[in-house]
Scaffold this active site. Structure first.
Site, short mmCIF file in Angstrom:
data_model
loop_
_atom_site.label_atom_id
_atom_site.label_comp_id
_atom_site.label_asym_id
_atom_site.label_seq_id
_atom_site.Cartn_x
_atom_site.Cartn_y
_atom_site.Cartn_z
N ARG A 149 -20.70 13.20 -68.92
CA ARG A 149 -20.17 13.94 -67.78
C ARG A 149 -19.42 15.21 -68.17
O ARG A 149 -19.35 16.16 -67.41
CB ARG A 149 -19.32 13.06 -66.91
CG ARG A 149 -18.28 12.27 -67.65
CD ARG A 149 -17.43 11.46 -66.71
NE ARG A 149 -16.73 12.37 -65.83
CZ ARG A 149 -17.09 12.65 -64.60
NH1 ARG A 149 -18.15 12.09 -64.11
NH2 ARG A 149 -16.44 13.50 -63.86
N VAL A 198 -4.31 6.59 -62.30
CA VAL A 198 -5.20 7.76 -62.42
C VAL A 198 -6.63 7.45 -62.01
O VAL A 198 -7.24 8.18 -61.24
CB VAL A 198 -5.16 8.33 -63.86
CG1 VAL A 198 -6.12 9.50 -64.01
CG2 VAL A 198 -3.74 8.75 -64.23
N ASP A 249 -5.78 7.08 -70.83
CA ASP A 249 -6.73 6.73 -71.90
C ASP A 249 -6.15 5.73 -72.89
O ASP A 249 -6.89 5.17 -73.69
CB ASP A 249 -7.18 8.00 -72.65
CG ASP A 249 -8.01 8.90 -71.76
OD1 ASP A 249 -8.23 10.06 -72.13
OD2 ASP A 249 -8.41 8.45 -70.67
N ARG A 300 -15.40 9.40 -60.13
CA ARG A 300 -15.32 10.68 -60.84
C ARG A 300 -15.84 11.87 -60.00
O ARG A 300 -16.77 12.57 -60.37
CB ARG A 300 -16.05 10.63 -62.17
CG ARG A 300 -15.76 9.44 -63.04
CD ARG A 300 -14.35 9.32 -63.58
NE ARG A 300 -13.97 10.35 -64.51
CZ ARG A 300 -14.19 10.28 -65.82
NH1 ARG A 300 -14.82 9.27 -66.34
NH2 ARG A 300 -13.79 11.28 -66.61
N ARG A 358 -18.63 7.33 -78.94
CA ARG A 358 -18.47 8.57 -78.17
C ARG A 358 -17.15 9.24 -78.48
O ARG A 358 -17.02 10.46 -78.38
CB ARG A 358 -18.52 8.24 -76.66
CG ARG A 358 -19.87 7.83 -76.14
CD ARG A 358 -19.83 7.73 -74.64
NE ARG A 358 -19.13 8.89 -74.09
CZ ARG A 358 -18.46 8.87 -72.94
NH1 ARG A 358 -18.38 7.77 -72.23
NH2 ARG A 358 -17.85 9.94 -72.49
N ASN A 398 -11.40 15.55 -76.30
CA ASN A 398 -11.31 16.14 -74.96
C ASN A 398 -10.92 17.61 -74.98
O ASN A 398 -11.03 18.29 -73.97
CB ASN A 398 -10.39 15.32 -74.06
CG ASN A 398 -11.01 13.97 -73.75
OD1 ASN A 398 -12.21 13.77 -73.93
ND2 ASN A 398 -10.20 13.04 -73.30
N ASP A 431 -15.05 17.38 -56.47
CA ASP A 431 -14.72 18.24 -55.31
C ASP A 431 -13.69 19.31 -55.64
O ASP A 431 -13.77 20.44 -55.13
CB ASP A 431 -14.23 17.37 -54.14
CG ASP A 431 -13.02 16.51 -54.53
OD1 ASP A 431 -13.11 15.79 -55.56
OD2 ASP A 431 -11.99 16.59 -53.86
N LEU A 432 -12.74 18.99 -56.52
CA LEU A 432 -11.69 19.99 -56.84
C LEU A 432 -12.26 21.12 -57.70
O LEU A 432 -11.85 22.28 -57.57
CB LEU A 432 -10.51 19.30 -57.53
CG LEU A 432 -9.77 18.27 -56.66
CD1 LEU A 432 -8.68 17.57 -57.46
CD2 LEU A 432 -9.20 18.91 -55.40
C1 EPZ Z 1 -10.37 14.02 -68.43
O1 EPZ Z 1 -11.32 13.54 -67.48
C2 EPZ Z 1 -10.69 13.29 -69.72
N1 EPZ Z 1 -12.06 13.59 -70.15
C3 EPZ Z 1 -10.55 11.77 -69.51
O2 EPZ Z 1 -10.76 11.14 -70.77
C4 EPZ Z 1 -9.12 11.48 -69.06
O3 EPZ Z 1 -8.98 10.11 -68.79
C5 EPZ Z 1 -8.82 12.28 -67.78
O4 EPZ Z 1 -9.03 13.69 -68.02
C6 EPZ Z 1 -7.38 12.09 -67.30
O5 EPZ Z 1 -6.51 12.48 -68.30
C7 EPZ Z 1 -12.31 14.78 -70.74
O6 EPZ Z 1 -11.44 15.62 -70.88
C8 EPZ Z 1 -13.73 15.01 -71.18
P1 EPZ Z 1 -9.44 14.21 -64.02
P2 EPZ Z 1 -11.44 14.28 -66.03
O7 EPZ Z 1 -10.29 15.24 -63.36
O8 EPZ Z 1 -11.23 15.74 -66.19
C9 EPZ Z 1 -9.74 12.64 -59.60
C10 EPZ Z 1 -11.66 9.56 -72.25
O9 EPZ Z 1 -11.58 8.33 -72.33
N2 EPZ Z 1 -10.53 13.86 -59.35
O10 EPZ Z 1 -8.06 14.58 -64.46
O11 EPZ Z 1 -12.71 13.82 -65.40
C11 EPZ Z 1 -10.53 11.62 -60.41
O12 EPZ Z 1 -11.33 10.82 -59.57
C12 EPZ Z 1 -11.87 10.22 -70.90
O13 EPZ Z 1 -11.58 10.35 -73.23
C13 EPZ Z 1 -10.87 14.18 -58.02
O14 EPZ Z 1 -10.53 13.45 -57.10
O15 EPZ Z 1 -10.20 13.62 -65.28
C14 EPZ Z 1 -9.45 10.81 -61.09
O16 EPZ Z 1 -9.02 9.79 -60.20
C15 EPZ Z 1 -11.96 9.22 -69.77
N3 EPZ Z 1 -11.61 15.29 -57.79
C16 EPZ Z 1 -8.32 11.83 -61.28
O17 EPZ Z 1 -8.63 12.95 -60.46
C17 EPZ Z 1 -12.02 16.12 -58.81
O18 EPZ Z 1 -12.68 17.14 -58.52
C18 EPZ Z 1 -8.19 12.32 -62.73
O19 EPZ Z 1 -9.40 12.92 -63.08
C19 EPZ Z 1 -11.66 15.78 -60.13
C20 EPZ Z 1 -10.92 14.65 -60.38
#
Ligand code: EPZ
Length: 424
Positions: free
Chosen positions: A93, A327, A305, A122, A397, A23, A125-126
């Site tokens: 993604r 999360v 994770d 996923r 992956r 990541n 919006d943010l």
């Molecule tokens: C990163 O995903 C990681 N992936 C994920 O790892 C990890 O689980 C996650 O961070 C949380 O630590 C990579 O770095 C490639 P988030 P990311 O944006 O960035 C909500 C793995 O198994 N959200 O922190 O997509 C979202 O729905 C993967 O290695 C919004 O609402 O995670 C979720 O509920 C899985 N709007 C929460 O935030 C947004 O615009 C956390 O998502 C973005 C996110």
């Protein structure tokens, strides 16, 4: 699709080299688009996800070369495309991370919406809110995000949720914006600090990475740099659980203790013995472990994770454990597969109540997503009899040479290629 066949019941013993963080590598490879020189990135894990993002970079006109020793050279001086192929982003993604850098470099970007996956919807919006705060015009149409900005201008962004990806997108775009950007309530994951270190080496001005507020002073261009990706804390945590669930003793080579505090705390609470030795971590299991409760949170809380791997361990510990997944909204897909192996787990919304059972029994199970797949391997290592894990492309992956590393510490695990294996 290939399968993994595991004969359980063997305590693992020996040393495990921890690979570079998936990541972090994915975000850094996207961030290399911001440089007008050739970046040399080392300790990049050889994973399907890394191969996909390298394909995305190549499709943008970027010159890159990856070598088997985990070195990737990226020369983004030739970046010319502002849009990426639909099938690549929908396949992985994290390719969406190229949106911010392309917009910052070319003034426009057209990236497919990544869409949801097994563990949740996923949304992005943010990410888009952040780019709009930097003066970009952003809209969504025909399955794409289209962003335009003659010149990005620094601004203040408050993240409603400390999203890792949104923090990375905004931080990368802000490095080439005019003026100051402040991101508040941002993610504090180690991968954010690693990306910031990489960008600072390229000449970016970033303060506060790893805290809840990051300040970026924009600049006109970023030069080349060399960078080594941090160790993968999620892989390390997965092997810590492997030692626990097989009542074994492992030496995890080259980890970052400061990235594993919550994981260490919860496994010590279970009764594990965890001793740092230089860059290594010695992890050993006593005869009996204790059930615990767990809540996943953004860093520095317990990482989502590792929720599926830890739940698998709790399923084998006598007593009642409660796991709350705060999360993602659908990250209990591994529960049904664990039930096939004799686990006693009930889910209620985002909570799971686990009654430990004396032994899991081997069964044919499915890897439903990356970390649930890892949990199935862990369950197979502990189970009585043979476990066959299918759909293991999910595991490929995110875990480099998993069966080789496990075999080297005494596991009985084989990869069975099936005739319908397809390259992902
Ligand atoms: C990163 O995903 C990681 N992936 C994920 O790892 C990890 O689980 C996650 O961070 C949380 O630590 C990579 O770095 C490639 P988030 P990311 O944006 O960035 C909500 C793995 O198994 N959200 O922190 O997509 C979202 O729905 C993967 O290695 C919004 O609402 O995670 C979720 O509920 C899985 N709007 C929460 O935030 C947004 O615009 C956390 O998502 C973005 C996110």
């Amino acid at each position: 699709m290939d399968k993994l066949v595991i004969a359980g019941g063997k305590p693992l013993e020996g040393s495990v080299p921890i690979s570079g963080a998936k990541n972090s590598a994915l975000a850094i490879l996207a961030g290399s688009l911001l440089s007008t020189g050739e970046c040399l990135i080392s300790n990049v894990p050889n994973l399907l996800d890394v191969q996909v993002i390298c394909e995305v970079l190549a499709s943008l006109g970027v010159r890159l070369m990856a070598t088997p020793d985990g070195m990737v050279r990226v020369d983004a001086s030739t970046l010319r495309e502002h849009t990426t192929p639909y099938h690549l982003v929908t396949r992985m993604r994290a390719s969406f991370f190229v949106l911010g850098p392309i917009l910052a470099r070319l003034g426009q970007a057209r990236i497919p919406l990544p869409g949801g996956c097994a563990i949740g919807s996923r949304p992005v919006d943010l990410h888009l809110k952040g780019l709009r705060s930097l003066g970009a015009r952003v809209n969504i149409g025909h399955g794409f995000v289209e962003a335009f900005a003659d010149k990005l201008v620094g601004g203040n962004v408050y993240l409603d949720y400390p999203s890792v990806g949104a923090t990375e997108t905004i931080m990368m775009a802000a490095t080439l914006a005019e003026g100051r950007t402040v991101i508040e309530n941002c993610a504090q994951e180690p991968e954010i600090a690693d990306l910031a270190d990489f960008l600072i080496k390229m000449g970016a001005s970033i303060r506060g990475a790893g805290t809840e507020t990051i300040t970026i002073e924009g600049t006109t261009s970023l030069h080349r740099c060399d960078h080594r990706v941090i160790p993968d804390r999620i892989e390390a945590g997965t092997f810590m659980v492997a030692a626990a669930i097989t009542k074994g003793k492992l030496r995890l080579q080259n980890v970052r203790l400061d990235h594993l505090q919550a994981v260490i705390a919860k496994l010590v609470e279970c009764g594990m013995e965890i001793v740092p030795e230089g860059q290594d971590l010695l992890v050993s299991a006593p005869n009996t472990l204790k059930s615990i409760d767990l809540r996943t949170l953004p860093f520095p809380g317990f990482p989502t994770d590792l929720q599926a791997p830890l739940m698998t361990l709790l399923a084998t510990i006598n007593g009642t454990s409660v796991v709350a997944e705060t999360v993602f909204e659908n990250r209990f897909l591994h529960v049904d597969e664990l039930l096939r192996m004799g686990a006693n787990i009930k889910t209620e919304g985002n909570c799971a109540i686990i009654q430990g059972v004396p032994v899991l029994t081997g069964a044919p199970v499915q890897a439903t997503d990356l970390r649930a797949g890892a949990a199935m391997v862990l369950a197979g290592l502990a189970a009585k009899g043979e476990t066959v894990v299918s759909d293991i492309h999910h595991i490929d992956r995110g875990y480099e040479r998993l069966e080789e590393k496990l075999t080297n510490v005494g596991a009985s695990i084989k990869r069975i290629p099936t005739t319908d294996s397809v390259l992902v």
